[in-house]
Design a protein around this motif. Structure first.
Motif, short mmCIF file in Angstrom:
data_model
loop_
_atom_site.label_atom_id
_atom_site.label_comp_id
_atom_site.label_asym_id
_atom_site.label_seq_id
_atom_site.Cartn_x
_atom_site.Cartn_y
_atom_site.Cartn_z
N UNK A 175 -48.70 37.51 52.63
CA UNK A 175 -49.17 38.52 53.58
C UNK A 175 -50.25 37.93 54.48
N UNK A 176 -50.47 38.57 55.62
CA UNK A 176 -51.57 38.15 56.48
C UNK A 176 -52.47 39.36 56.73
N UNK A 177 -53.69 39.09 57.19
CA UNK A 177 -54.58 40.16 57.63
C UNK A 177 -55.22 40.95 56.50
N UNK A 178 -56.07 41.89 56.89
CA UNK A 178 -56.75 42.74 55.92
C UNK A 178 -57.18 44.04 56.60
N UNK A 179 -57.04 45.14 55.87
CA UNK A 179 -57.46 46.45 56.40
C UNK A 179 -58.64 47.03 55.63
N UNK A 180 -59.30 46.21 54.80
CA UNK A 180 -60.35 46.78 53.94
C UNK A 180 -61.69 46.94 54.69
N UNK A 181 -61.92 46.12 55.66
CA UNK A 181 -63.14 46.20 56.48
C UNK A 181 -64.44 46.23 55.68
N UNK A 182 -64.60 45.33 54.73
CA UNK A 182 -65.89 45.17 54.07
C UNK A 182 -66.90 44.87 55.19
N UNK A 284 -60.88 37.69 40.99
CA UNK A 284 -61.13 39.06 41.46
C UNK A 284 -62.60 39.18 41.86
N UNK A 285 -62.91 38.95 43.14
CA UNK A 285 -64.30 38.98 43.57
C UNK A 285 -65.00 40.31 43.30
N UNK A 286 -66.18 40.23 42.66
CA UNK A 286 -66.99 41.43 42.42
C UNK A 286 -67.96 41.64 43.59
N UNK A 287 -68.50 40.56 44.11
CA UNK A 287 -69.46 40.50 45.24
C UNK A 287 -70.86 40.99 44.88
N UNK A 288 -70.99 42.05 44.08
CA UNK A 288 -72.33 42.49 43.65
C UNK A 288 -72.20 43.29 42.36
N UNK A 289 -73.30 43.36 41.62
CA UNK A 289 -73.32 44.17 40.39
C UNK A 289 -74.14 45.43 40.58
N UNK A 290 -74.41 45.78 41.85
CA UNK A 290 -75.26 46.95 42.14
C UNK A 290 -74.45 47.94 42.99
N UNK A 291 -74.37 49.18 42.55
CA UNK A 291 -73.57 50.19 43.27
C UNK A 291 -74.04 50.38 44.71
N UNK A 298 -69.23 48.29 51.56
CA UNK A 298 -67.99 49.09 51.69
C UNK A 298 -66.85 48.43 50.91
N UNK A 299 -67.16 48.07 49.67
CA UNK A 299 -66.14 47.41 48.86
C UNK A 299 -65.14 48.40 48.26
N UNK A 300 -65.48 49.68 48.24
CA UNK A 300 -64.49 50.65 47.79
C UNK A 300 -64.41 50.83 46.29
N UNK A 301 -65.37 50.29 45.53
CA UNK A 301 -65.40 50.51 44.08
C UNK A 301 -66.84 50.45 43.62
N UNK A 363 -69.49 40.71 65.08
CA UNK A 363 -68.26 41.51 65.05
C UNK A 363 -68.13 42.35 63.79
N UNK A 364 -69.02 42.13 62.82
CA UNK A 364 -68.93 42.92 61.59
C UNK A 364 -69.88 44.13 61.67
#
Ligand code: SF4
Length: 487
Positions: A175-182, A284-291, A298-301, A363-364
């Motif tokens: 697949x290409x691209x991403x729609x998650x917009x972190x 499976x990137x977590x990116x942070x341990x803080x809600x 905007x990770x969605x979890x 751009x982000x």
């Protein structure tokens, strides 16, 4: 595909430098393969190259600086070689577009991630008419999703076995691209909307690769487990896609990267458990341990969601190795938030983690509306702290494996061996390979073992590597290409 004989037999020497992820490595492999068919000869000497291409990354500031510095150095070589064509392709080309020409006026071509098939023609144009040549996709806000998606073409021409870094390993883009917009990430802009390739094309590509001797494929997608495609009235998710080619004769191991936590379905975990060729390894990137940080990103979890996913992984595939990514020093990250990330690393004891200091990307959303308020020195310190913690965990995790035996798919001479005359000449040399759980193993053996599965006993380790010795030299393979049988 065009007939190579229709083109000039000699199109001069081509130098290409690639930075960034596996997706970029695959793009470079495919572009080089296409250019070789047009008569280009690959060189690793930039000073003698007639065409210089940079395949670029925009995910971090550092990667962009590296390319602009390299371009700066070429200003002088260009004076010596006025006919030289200089091109910038990939994510930074899509993101910066005309800015590349402003920052490096001697660049001839700028090609986005969605126009890679146009590179041979653009080089020809640049030779015929000096000046600036650019091919990029539409920006996400410029048109409807469908129109923007159509401007990003997945570049997956026929493969050239000679151009793969390894004869028996290959990347396959699904697949290409991403729609998650972190909020910190440029990928949805540089790689465009999320689009899954048709299962039929992917299966055909895997069959072709296996017929050419490829034993391990790594499926690539920015969020590979979000794969979804409807073909002949049937919806394929990643587990269905893998099942469709899993039994390909000759194929021995299948991996897939990178996973998005929210899309880690039970069907996929069951496939990892039940399909013998699938690696027991998930990135499976977590990116942070803080809600609070996850919300800002905007990770969605939430951390609880991530924990629930980890419990499902370990309940379904108990020996599955998991690796992660973390960003330290994101906008508003307090010391307490950082410590929560450290706690997450302690709790899940990842096989390894890729840890990055946050840098704002044009751009982000984070760049537009958040304050990059963590001082550089603090980012550096948090980076070191987390790296030290992860290194300690990785070493303990590896040490637990001493005395055990593993089936290792042999990749070839190790980097150390290649640097020495040993690796060049063999026959007995230090080899490297990976276990089914993606752990790196080095051991002494004959380089002819490259591409085969060897049984290795682990004698020692470092944080990154298991050090072992051969127990059984080789497996025989069942005639149907199925499970290896111990000889
Ligand atoms: S999921 Fe987030 S971090 Fe990953 S590519 Fe998409 S936007 Fe970037």
């Amino acid at each position: 595909m065009q007939d190579p004989s229709a083109h000039d037999a000699h199109n001069g020497k081509l130098f290409i430098q690639t930075v960034g992820c596996q997706m970029n490595e695959l793009d470079s492999e495919l572009v080089v393969a296409a250019l070789r068919k047009h008569g280009f000869q690959l060189t690793d000497d930039i000073t003698s190259a007639d065409t210089v291409l940079f395949n670029t990354c925009s995910v971090r500031e550092h990667a962009e600086h590296k390319i602009y510095s390299a371009l700066g150095r070429l200003k002088y070589s260009r004076r010596r070689r006025p006919q030289q064509v200089i091109g910038v392709m990939g994510c930074m080309a899509q993101k910066d577009q005309k800015l590349v020409f402003q920052k490096a006026p001697h660049v001839d071509i700028v090609v986005g991630t969605g126009q890679l098939s146009e590179i041979p023609g653009l080089i020809e144009d640049a030779r015929a008419n000096r000046g600036r040549h650019m091919a990029v996709s539409l920006a996400r806000r410029d048109a409807t999703r469908q129109t923007v998606a159509a401007s990003f073409e997945s570049y997956d021409p026929l493969r050239d076995p000679e151009m793969r870094p390894s004869a028996f390993q290959a990347y396959v883009r699904i697949m290409i691209g991403c729609d998650k917009f972190c909020t910190y990430c440029v990928v949805p802009m540089t790689r465009g909307p999320e689009q899954s390739r048709a299962p039929r094309d992917i299966v055909q590509e895997v069959h072709q690769l296996a017929a050419e001797g490829v034993k391990e494929v790594t499926l690539l997608g920015q969020t590979v487990n979000s794969y979804r495609h409807t073909e002949d009235g049937r919806e394929y998710r990643l587990a269905d896609l893998i099942a469709a080619f899993h039994d390909t004769p000759g194929l021995e191991r299948i991996k897939f990267v990178t996973n998005y936590p929210r899309d880690m379905g039970d069907d996929l975990l069951q496939a990892v458990r039940d399909l013998p060729k699938l690696a027991h390894y998930l990135h499976v990137p977590a990116q942070s341990g803080c809600d609070e940080m996850l919300k800002r990103m905007k990770r969605g979890y939430t951390v609880a969601d991530y924990r629930e996913m980890m419990q499902r992984i370990h309940a379904t595939v108990p020996d599955c190795a998991v690796s992660s990514d973390f960003i330290v020093g994101f906008c508003g990250e307090t010391e307490e938030a950082h410590q929560k990330s450290m706690d997450l690393v302690r709790e899940f004891r990842f096989k390894n983690s890729f840890i990055f200091k946050y840098s704002a990307r044009t751009g982000t959303k984070a760049d537009a509306i958040m304050l990059d308020d963590v001082p550089e020195e603090t980012k550096r310190r948090r980076n070191v702290e987390m790296l030290e913690l992860q290194t300690e965990i990785s070493e303990e995790d590896n040490a637990e494996r001493i005395g055990r035996e593993y089936d290792v798919l042999v990749e070839g001479p190790s980097k150390t061996a290649l640097k020495s005359a040993d690796g060049e000449q063999g026959p007995l040399t230090q080899l490297t390979g990976r276990t089914r759980c993606d752990r790196i193993v080095v051991f002494d053996g004959n380089r002819r073992l490259t591409g085969s599965t060897a049984r290795i006993r682990i004698d020692d380790c470092t944080a990154t590597t298991l050090i072992g010795s051969i127990v059984t030299r080789e497996f025989q393979h069942a005639p149907d290409g199925g499970l290896p049988i111990l000889s």
